[in-house]
Scaffold this motif. Structure first.
Motif, PDB file in Angstrom:
ATOM      1  N   ALA A 306       0.832  -1.208   0.000  1.00 48.42           N
ATOM      2  CA  ALA A 306       0.000   0.000   0.000  1.00 48.42           C
ATOM      3  C   ALA A 306       0.866   1.259   0.000  1.00 48.42           C
ATOM      4  O   ALA A 306       0.566   2.245  -0.698  1.00 48.42           O
ATOM      5  N   ALA A 307       1.973   1.239   0.768  1.00 51.84           N
ATOM      6  CA  ALA A 307       2.854   2.409   0.834  1.00 51.84           C
ATOM      7  C   ALA A 307       3.481   2.705  -0.529  1.00 51.84           C
ATOM      8  O   ALA A 307       3.620   3.868  -0.920  1.00 51.84           O
ATOM      9  N   LEU A 308       3.866   1.656  -1.250  1.00 54.88           N
ATOM     10  CA  LEU A 308       4.452   1.874  -2.575  1.00 54.88           C
ATOM     11  C   LEU A 308       3.432   2.505  -3.523  1.00 54.88           C
ATOM     12  O   LEU A 308       3.764   3.384  -4.325  1.00 54.88           O
ATOM     13  N   ARG A 309       2.200   2.079  -3.439  1.00 54.10           N
ATOM     14  CA  ARG A 309       1.167   2.644  -4.315  1.00 54.10           C
ATOM     15  C   ARG A 309       0.883   4.113  -3.971  1.00 54.10           C
ATOM     16  O   ARG A 309       0.521   4.904  -4.847  1.00 54.10           O
ATOM     17  N   LYS A 310       1.058   4.456  -2.723  1.00 53.61           N
ATOM     18  CA  LYS A 310       0.742   5.828  -2.296  1.00 53.61           C
ATOM     19  C   LYS A 310       1.947   6.752  -2.301  1.00 53.61           C
ATOM     20  O   LYS A 310       1.833   7.938  -1.991  1.00 53.61           O
ATOM     21  N   GLU A 311       3.134   6.212  -2.650  1.00 51.54           N
ATOM     22  CA  GLU A 311       4.338   7.049  -2.646  1.00 51.54           C
ATOM     23  C   GLU A 311       4.218   8.165  -3.687  1.00 51.54           C
ATOM     24  O   GLU A 311       3.807   7.925  -4.826  1.00 51.54           O
ATOM     25  N   LYS A 312       4.583   9.373  -3.283  1.00 55.38           N
ATOM     26  CA  LYS A 312       4.477  10.530  -4.175  1.00 55.38           C
ATOM     27  C   LYS A 312       5.857  11.052  -4.534  1.00 55.38           C
ATOM     28  O   LYS A 312       6.825  10.877  -3.801  1.00 55.38           O
ATOM     29  N   ALA A 313       5.923  11.668  -5.698  1.00 59.92           N
ATOM     30  CA  ALA A 313       7.176  12.278  -6.133  1.00 59.92           C
ATOM     31  C   ALA A 313       7.527  13.435  -5.216  1.00 59.92           C
ATOM     32  O   ALA A 313       6.642  14.140  -4.705  1.00 59.92           O
ATOM     33  N   ALA A 314       8.820  13.599  -4.964  1.00 58.77           N
ATOM     34  CA  ALA A 314       9.271  14.653  -4.052  1.00 58.77           C
ATOM     35  C   ALA A 314       8.836  16.023  -4.565  1.00 58.77           C
ATOM     36  O   ALA A 314       8.997  16.349  -5.733  1.00 58.77           O
ATOM     37  N   VAL A 318       2.023  14.192  -7.141  1.00 61.77           N
ATOM     38  CA  VAL A 318       1.858  13.161  -8.151  1.00 61.77           C
ATOM     39  C   VAL A 318       2.301  11.810  -7.571  1.00 61.77           C
ATOM     40  O   VAL A 318       3.398  11.683  -7.033  1.00 61.77           O
ATOM     41  N   TYR A 319       1.434  10.824  -7.695  1.00 64.70           N
ATOM     42  CA  TYR A 319       1.770   9.481  -7.194  1.00 64.70           C
ATOM     43  C   TYR A 319       2.787   8.818  -8.122  1.00 64.70           C
ATOM     44  O   TYR A 319       2.653   8.853  -9.352  1.00 64.70           O
ATOM     45  N   GLN A 320       3.794   8.169  -7.523  1.00 65.17           N
ATOM     46  CA  GLN A 320       4.781   7.444  -8.301  1.00 65.17           C
ATOM     47  C   GLN A 320       4.137   6.262  -9.035  1.00 65.17           C
ATOM     48  O   GLN A 320       4.573   5.894 -10.127  1.00 65.17           O
ATOM     49  N   ALA A 321       3.111   5.700  -8.416  1.00 60.53           N
ATOM     50  CA  ALA A 321       2.470   4.520  -9.002  1.00 60.53           C
ATOM     51  C   ALA A 321       1.419   4.884 -10.044  1.00 60.53           C
ATOM     52  O   ALA A 321       0.800   3.992 -10.624  1.00 60.53           O
ATOM     53  N   GLY A 322       1.215   6.164 -10.287  1.00 61.39           N
ATOM     54  CA  GLY A 322       0.225   6.572 -11.264  1.00 61.39           C
ATOM     55  C   GLY A 322      -0.963   7.247 -10.600  1.00 61.39           C
ATOM     56  O   GLY A 322      -1.108   7.249  -9.374  1.00 61.39           O
TER      57      GLY A 322
END
Length: 406
Positions: A306-314, A318-322
């Motif tokens: 879940a954390a990977l899906r919610k990770e945002k660009a610094a 914008v979410y890293q996962a889309g």
């Protein structure tokens, strides 16, 4: 032929005379093909040294007739036996082909009826399909698909390539292992090339059985609006896959199946890094590639997936996962991300799955029996499989990332 020959012999004896050539020829010409042996014996007696007009000839012919009677009786018995066997085969074909008669016993009335009744072994074959086990076995082609179904339901097996799931045919599963290889060096022109040395070892696993039985009443199976037999079988398969996953990930050295967490290289993130990021995955990928490995899968605990899906660009939202309106990202640099509830929280594994081996002694198989609780009118559904492993070729092929507790 025998009646006519007896009449001629009796007439000749009454008249106290020998057989005429005409009488013998008349009898011989009427002999059917199956009595040619008897005809030969009679001719030999008539043309013998004593001639046709002697007590010895009459005795020889009488003995021949007696043997002919015995052969005729045997022929009748043989035809009757063949008729009974044909009747049983016809009955078997009409009712599923389960009865396969062999040589039948003496033809008294009880045995004749017995030949139409199944033995205990035959009955178990009729009710179960496998006489020695007494239970319906999923046909081989369906059973073969079950390992695929198990793989589809097992998060761990889904991450392995086909070549990493190895069937084996003994109680112990041995995985050869190259422990070390040394000796490569420069060689000057005309000088001897350095001799290398390989050190081999092996990892042994014993096949361990995973099994479960579910019972269902005949009424439930008959009255259910859904295909209960398929539902029960699928549920058994799901339970077996969950049990296997639990040990395949976290099994310790003393567990029936040793898990990958106890065999890989573990890295704990520094204080304050409470979630695994894509950057941490990139570091693990690089560590595997540094040992000539090829990363192929990411397994993540539920919270870290879940954390990977919610990770945002610094510096942005914008979410890293889309975008949340898109399908959630299921890969990282082409590696599938497979969440598993059996991994401890804050844990992610990046692995070269080609370096992980699982042994399959017996693929997951469902059998159904109506015998065990016959008096209760219940049907038993049993799933069993035998697995061995997991074996990791080298620890560096399994990179374990653990986020900081706080």
């Amino acid at each position: 032929m025998k009646t006519e020959l007896r009449k001629i012999l009796e007439t000749a004896e009454t008249e106290d005379r020998g057989l005429s050539a005409r009488e013998i020829a008349a009898v011989i010409n009427s002999v059917p093909a199956e009595e040619r042996m008897a005809r030969t014996e009679i001719l030999a007696a008539v043309n013998g040294a004593a001639g046709s007009d002697s007590p010895e000839t009459r005795t020889a012919i009488a003995e021949t007739l007696k043997h002919m009677d015995l052969r005729a009786f045997d022929a009748v018995e043989e035809r009757a036996r063949l008729d009974r066997e044909n009747e049983v085969r016809s009955l078997a074909q009409r009712h599923g082909g389960f009865l396969t008669p062999g040589t039948l016993p003496a033809p008294d009335e009880a045995q004749e009826w017995r030949s139409l009744m199944p033995s205990l072994r035959e009955y178990r074959a009729i009710s179960g399909g496998v006489a020695s086990e007494g239970g319906y076995t999923v046909p081989a082609e369906v059973s073969g698909k079950y390992i695929d179904a198990l793989k589809a339901k097992s998060t761990f097996l889904r991450g392995l390539p086909e070549g990493s799931i190895i069937p084996f045919a003994s109680a112990t599963f041995s995985v050869p292992q190259l422990v070390s290889s040394t000796g490569a060096d420069y060689a000057a022109e005309g000088q001897a090339i350095a001799e290398g040395q390989m050190v081999w070892g092996e990892v042994k696993f014993e096949a361990k059985k995973i099994g479960e039985i579910q019972w269902a009443s005949v009424e439930v199976l008959e009255d259910s609006a859904v295909d209960q037999r398929r539902v029960i079988a699928d549920n058994l398969l799901r339970d077996a896959s969950l049990k296997f996953d639990a040990d395949a990930f976290t099994g310790a050295a003393n567990n029936p199946i040793k898990g990958v967490l106890s065999q890989g290289v573990s890295t704990t993130l520094g204080a304050g890094k409470t979630a695994v990021t894509y950057d941490d995955l990139a570091d693990s990928v690089a560590r595997i590639e540094a040992t000539n490995g090829t990363p192929s899968v990411v397994w993540a605990s539920v919270d870290m997936a879940a954390a990977l899906r919610k990770e945002k660009a610094a510096g942005s939202g914008v979410y890293q996962a889309g975008s949340p309106t898109d399908s959630p990202a299921s890969t990282a640099w082409g590696l599938p991300i497979l969440p598993s509830a059996f991994l401890p929280s804050k844990t992610v594994i990046v692995a070269d799955a080609s370096r992980i081996v699982v042994g399959v002694r017996r693929a997951a198989t469902v059998r159904i029996s109506e015998d065990a609780r016959f008096d209760r009118d219940q049907v038993g559904f049993k799933l069993t499989m035998r697995m061995a492993g997991v074996s990791v070729a080298e620890a560096s092929s399994v990179q374990i990332i653990k986020a900081a507790a706080s």
